[in-house]
Write an enzyme that holds these catalytic residues in place. Structure first.
Site, PDB file in Angstrom:
ATOM      1  CG  ASP A 128     -36.487  25.962  20.224  1.00 32.28           C
ATOM      2  OD1 ASP A 128     -35.749  26.979  20.418  1.00 32.28           O
ATOM      3  OD2 ASP A 128     -36.069  25.784  19.151  1.00 32.28           O
ATOM      4  CD  GLU A 135     -31.249  32.527  22.070  1.00 32.56           C
ATOM      5  OE1 GLU A 135     -32.852  32.011  22.275  1.00 32.56           O
ATOM      6  OE2 GLU A 135     -30.650  31.732  21.155  1.00 32.56           O
TER       7      GLU A 135
END
Length: 444
Positions: A365, A331
């Protein structure tokens, strides 16, 4: 963490192919499921019942499951916009500024990523991108708040031109509601789990039916997305988070360890992986992990992830490290090397690439710009991170001139007759015989 030496050992341990397997419930989840349904069920069997009940009973089933699963009493499913506005005023200036900074970066990135329509009049073809009309976004909630996921999902949808973006998230926190306001969300519903996915897929009296469902969630949410695919589109099936760091002897062990722990603290099933060309870096990172993990609030979770999935692979070169990374298809892929930009071209399979020690995955993020909703479980072999393309349909346009139609008509006719489709062939041949008019001309 287990330590492996050599590319062969690394490939043997980390090579993955995408695939969906029935997840095994934890003892606690299995007990709750049995109590909820009156008998032992697999995760898929439980979700099948929830989805069927919501499809048949709508809001009634949603409220019933909210009560039975979460102990929540939902008088209304939709959270009014006035509550979002109150939340935005109440979260304080620091968080307000953080939301605005992140939203600005995310919006600018996706605006730059928007595809452009094109048309070649001479060739007689072109392409336009059309936004999906209504999209449903699932945002995890309840015991944890993920306002960043609201920003990372809703802003690309709005930039793409989606007319209506709705969000489902259980027990939304004030900062999540403020994020919905900042991201331009149209409607928000305080529901979660498989029942929220079913509501968006089939529609209820309160929740509108959408055309596509996007967003991460737990195992029950992922199974529900899998079950409703075909009734609606989905972006993908997301599993536990994962990060692979490629590091050479110039990397800072403290930084490497911090980046691995940033994933390990997410989930006991998270995968923190280091592939390095340096034995000394491997040793130093192990020591640093032990020092830093003891300082974490979520130390037990991080320790379990390190013990279960944590892996260090020592290889002979950066090229070999890239081979291992591509086989794992992570990922997140972090490049902590002397020349990280030179490594980018070696990578084919990754949800996102984070280049250098000043570009940690944690920035991705929250505020770097690209969406943090990225493919997991080796699906980076074929899937992309969420972006404006997720919310667009690409529609080819054909507008041939008489000259071009005559040029390619014989080929179309010959291929049609080879397939035994004579009506197809005749439709082409009529153009060769002069029937019809050039593209763009119409009789008065």
């Amino acid at each position: 963490m287990r330590v492996l030496r050599g590319i062969d050992a690394g490939l043997a341990a980390l090579t993955r192919r995408p695939g969906y397997e029935e997840p095994e419930l934890t003892p606690a989840s299995a007990a709750r499921t049995e109590a909820l349904f009156g008998g032992p069920l697999t995760a898929s069997q439980a979700v099948e019942r929830i989805v069927a009940d919501v499809r048949a009973q709508g809001d009634t089933a949603i409220k019933d499951y909210a009560h039975r699963i979460d102990g929540a009493e939902l008088d209304a499913l939709e959270v009014p916009r006035s509550a979002w506005e109150d939340a935005a005023h109440g979260i304080g200036p620091e968080l307000q500024d953080a939301l605005m900074i992140a939203a600005g970066r995310i919006r600018a990135y996706h605006e730059a990523a928007m595809p452009r329509a094109w048309d070649d009049a001479d060739a007689g073809y072109g392409l336009r991108s059309v936004a999906i009309e209504r999209v449903g976004l699932y945002v995890p909630g309840g015991s944890a708040a993920y306002p960043s996921t609201v920003l990372m999902s809703a802003i690309p949808a709005k930039v793409a031109g989606v007319s209506e973006v709705i969000v489902c998230t259980p027990d939304p926190s004030p900062v999540t509601l403020a994020a919905a306001l900042a991201a331009g969300v149209d409607r928000l519903f305080g529901i979660g789990g498989a029942q929220a996915v079913a509501a968006m897929a089939f529609g209820t009296a309160s929740v509108p039916q959408v055309d596509k469902i996007c967003g991460p969630g737990n195992v029950f949410v992922s199974i529900a997305k899998r079950l409703v695919y075909g009734h609606v589109d989905i972006d993908g099936l997301y599993g536990p988070t994962e990060t692979l760091v490629i590091a050479d002897d110039t990397a800072t062990p403290e930084i490497v360890a911090a980046d691995l722990l940033a994933q390990a603290e997410h989930d006991e099933l998270a995968s923190p992986v280091l592939v390095t060309t340096s034995e000394s870096i491997a040793d130093a990172v192990e020591r640093e992990l032990e020092r830093q993990v003891a300082l974490l609030e979520r130390e037990p979770i991080a320790r379990e992830a390190l013990a279960r999935q944590g892996t260090i692979v020592i290889v002979d070169s950066i090229t070999e490290a890239a081979v291992v990374a591509n086989a794992f298809a992570p990922e997140h892929l972090c490049l902590l090397t002397a020349d990280p930009h030179a490594c980018v071209g070696l990578i084919r399979n990754a949800g996102g690439i984070f280049v250098g020690e000043t570009s940690p995955e944690v920035m991705g993020d929250y505020a770097a710009g690209p969406s943090h909703v990225m493919p997991t479980g080796a699906t980076a072999r074929f899937a992309s991170s969420l972006g404006v393309h997720t919310f667009l349909k690409h529609v080819p346009i054909v507008g041939l001139s008489s000259k071009t139609a005559r040029e390619i008509g014989p080929a179309a006719s010959a291929l049609a007759r080879a397939e035994g489709l004579t009506a197809h062939a005749r439709a082409a041949e009529m153009r060769l015989e002069g029937a019809g008019e050039p593209s763009g001309r119409r009789r008065p």
